[in-house]
Write a protein that holds these residues in place. Sequence first.
Motif, PDB file in Angstrom:
ATOM      1  N   LYS A  16       0.821  -1.216   0.000  1.00 28.10           N
ATOM      2  CA  LYS A  16       0.000   0.000   0.000  1.00 28.10           C
ATOM      3  C   LYS A  16       0.850   1.259   0.000  1.00 28.10           C
ATOM      4  N   LEU A  17       2.132   1.110   0.358  1.00 30.65           N
ATOM      5  CA  LEU A  17       3.054   2.256   0.337  1.00 30.65           C
ATOM      6  C   LEU A  17       3.849   2.304  -0.966  1.00 30.65           C
ATOM      7  N   GLY A  18       3.396   1.548  -1.954  1.00 36.29           N
ATOM      8  CA  GLY A  18       4.051   1.572  -3.255  1.00 36.29           C
ATOM      9  C   GLY A  18       5.152   0.554  -3.426  1.00 36.29           C
ATOM     10  N   ASN A  19       5.342  -0.327  -2.438  1.00 35.81           N
ATOM     11  CA  ASN A  19       6.378  -1.350  -2.572  1.00 35.81           C
ATOM     12  C   ASN A  19       5.948  -2.404  -3.579  1.00 35.81           C
ATOM     13  N   ARG A  20       6.950  -3.019  -4.227  1.00 37.79           N
ATOM     14  CA  ARG A  20       6.697  -3.922  -5.348  1.00 37.79           C
ATOM     15  C   ARG A  20       7.472  -5.222  -5.196  1.00 37.79           C
ATOM     16  N   VAL A  21       7.049  -6.215  -5.942  1.00 34.11           N
ATOM     17  CA  VAL A  21       7.748  -7.496  -6.016  1.00 34.11           C
ATOM     18  C   VAL A  21       8.974  -7.343  -6.907  1.00 34.11           C
ATOM     19  N   ILE A  22      10.130  -7.855  -6.459  1.00 36.07           N
ATOM     20  CA  ILE A  22      11.349  -7.767  -7.271  1.00 36.07           C
ATOM     21  C   ILE A  22      11.929  -9.137  -7.623  1.00 36.07           C
ATOM     22  N   GLU A  23      11.432 -10.193  -6.991  1.00 32.28           N
ATOM     23  CA  GLU A  23      11.914 -11.532  -7.311  1.00 32.28           C
ATOM     24  C   GLU A  23      10.838 -12.548  -6.950  1.00 32.28           C
ATOM     25  N   ILE A  24      10.653 -13.527  -7.817  1.00 32.38           N
ATOM     26  CA  ILE A  24       9.752 -14.646  -7.549  1.00 32.38           C
ATOM     27  C   ILE A  24      10.535 -15.926  -7.765  1.00 32.38           C
ATOM     28  N   GLY A  25      10.459 -16.824  -6.785  1.00 32.86           N
ATOM     29  CA  GLY A  25      11.086 -18.140  -6.916  1.00 32.86           C
ATOM     30  C   GLY A  25      10.064 -19.219  -6.604  1.00 32.86           C
ATOM     31  N   CYS A  26       9.957 -20.218  -7.476  1.00 40.17           N
ATOM     32  CA  CYS A  26       8.979 -21.290  -7.300  1.00 40.17           C
ATOM     33  C   CYS A  26       9.641 -22.642  -7.546  1.00 40.17           C
ATOM     34  N   VAL A  27       9.253 -23.622  -6.733  1.00 41.10           N
ATOM     35  CA  VAL A  27       9.721 -24.993  -6.869  1.00 41.10           C
ATOM     36  C   VAL A  27       8.495 -25.885  -7.017  1.00 41.10           C
ATOM     37  N   GLU A  28       8.494 -26.730  -8.036  1.00 43.88           N
ATOM     38  CA  GLU A  28       7.338 -27.582  -8.305  1.00 43.88           C
ATOM     39  C   GLU A  28       7.474 -28.943  -7.625  1.00 43.88           C
ATOM     40  N   PHE A  39      10.470 -22.120 -11.387  1.00 47.30           N
ATOM     41  CA  PHE A  39      10.227 -20.805 -12.001  1.00 47.30           C
ATOM     42  C   PHE A  39      10.993 -19.778 -11.194  1.00 47.30           C
ATOM     43  N   HIS A  40      11.778 -18.962 -11.866  1.00 44.00           N
ATOM     44  CA  HIS A  40      12.556 -17.939 -11.161  1.00 44.00           C
ATOM     45  C   HIS A  40      12.723 -16.728 -12.059  1.00 44.00           C
ATOM     46  N   VAL A  41      12.457 -15.555 -11.494  1.00 44.27           N
ATOM     47  CA  VAL A  41      12.612 -14.332 -12.278  1.00 44.27           C
ATOM     48  C   VAL A  41      12.919 -13.164 -11.346  1.00 44.27           C
ATOM     49  N   TYR A  42      13.820 -12.287 -11.805  1.00 45.22           N
ATOM     50  CA  TYR A  42      14.028 -10.995 -11.169  1.00 45.22           C
ATOM     51  C   TYR A  42      13.166  -9.974 -11.908  1.00 45.22           C
ATOM     52  N   ILE A  43      12.682  -8.966 -11.174  1.00 42.56           N
ATOM     53  CA  ILE A  43      11.729  -8.004 -11.736  1.00 42.56           C
ATOM     54  C   ILE A  43      12.180  -6.585 -11.440  1.00 42.56           C
ATOM     55  N   ASN A  44      12.108  -5.725 -12.428  1.00 44.23           N
ATOM     56  CA  ASN A  44      12.393  -4.308 -12.243  1.00 44.23           C
ATOM     57  C   ASN A  44      11.170  -3.646 -11.612  1.00 44.23           C
ATOM     58  N   PRO A  45      11.267  -3.183 -10.363  1.00 47.66           N
ATOM     59  CA  PRO A  45      10.098  -2.606  -9.688  1.00 47.66           C
ATOM     60  C   PRO A  45       9.863  -1.141 -10.031  1.00 47.66           C
ATOM     61  N   GLU A  46      10.775  -0.562 -10.788  1.00 49.40           N
ATOM     62  CA  GLU A  46      10.677   0.851 -11.186  1.00 49.40           C
ATOM     63  C   GLU A  46      10.677   1.774  -9.967  1.00 49.40           C
ATOM     64  N   ARG A  47      11.392   1.354  -8.945  1.00 43.15           N
ATOM     65  CA  ARG A  47      11.600   2.172  -7.751  1.00 43.15           C
ATOM     66  C   ARG A  47      12.739   1.552  -6.952  1.00 43.15           C
ATOM     67  N   ASP A  48      13.244   2.304  -5.972  1.00 43.46           N
ATOM     68  CA  ASP A  48      14.314   1.791  -5.113  1.00 43.46           C
ATOM     69  C   ASP A  48      13.722   0.907  -4.015  1.00 43.46           C
TER      70      ASP A  48
END
Length: 237
Positions: A16-28, A39-48
């Motif tokens: 709610k304060l504008g924070n974002r997801v920057i990494e998702i890791g999943c194990v099946e 599944f693994h990905v780094y994400i640009n959150p467009e903020r610090d």
Amino acid sequence: MRQIVLDTETTGINPKLGNRVIEIGCVELVNRMLTGNNFHVYINPERDSEEGALNVHGLTTEFLSDKPKFREIAQRFHDYIQGAELVIHNAPFDMGFLNHEYRLLNMPPLEGHISGVIDTLAVAKEMRPGKRNSLDALCDFFGISNAHRKLHGALLDAELLADVYLSMTRGQNSLGMDVEEEVQVGGVLLEPVPLADIIVLPASDDELAAHEDTLNGLDKAVKGSCIWRAALALPAA
């Protein structure tokens, strides 16, 4: 049964304060077996990242600057988790962030696309009330090595959590020799352990002597024969 053990890293603790997801890791897991289809990905959150979060995961703005935005990976992630049961440690946190990202893209909530969620923190609290139940604490409790975990990372944490989840839901047989008992913890059905896997270690002579000393002390305290003497005197069933 298909299950996805999931973890995220974020720029802070409150979407709610504008924070974002920057990494998702999943194990099946399929039928409680690791498949390697992760599944693994780094994400640009467009903020610090906030300072506290950065100290936890170490993923700098510079490192994330050339990574895809969430909207670019959303469909691939959505397809990956479709129909699976999610296994998450402190599920409200990760689900809250992921649903926030979905809302930003006008996508319906995750709950409509998965078969359910197991919160391993809630399960651990029921199993170990009053104990520390962080991922590190559970790794220690179940004898899972996490020596390589210097910083939090979504895929590494998901891999560790998969080991923890399989350990905490391995189950236990009934004390009866002929009946296997179904046990549930936090709504999770525990699998029975084959009797052949149960190791019985008889007490040593020193342990038996120490036990006798303890009973003698109880006899002295009650000025007679303690109830444990009476229990030992009962005929075997």
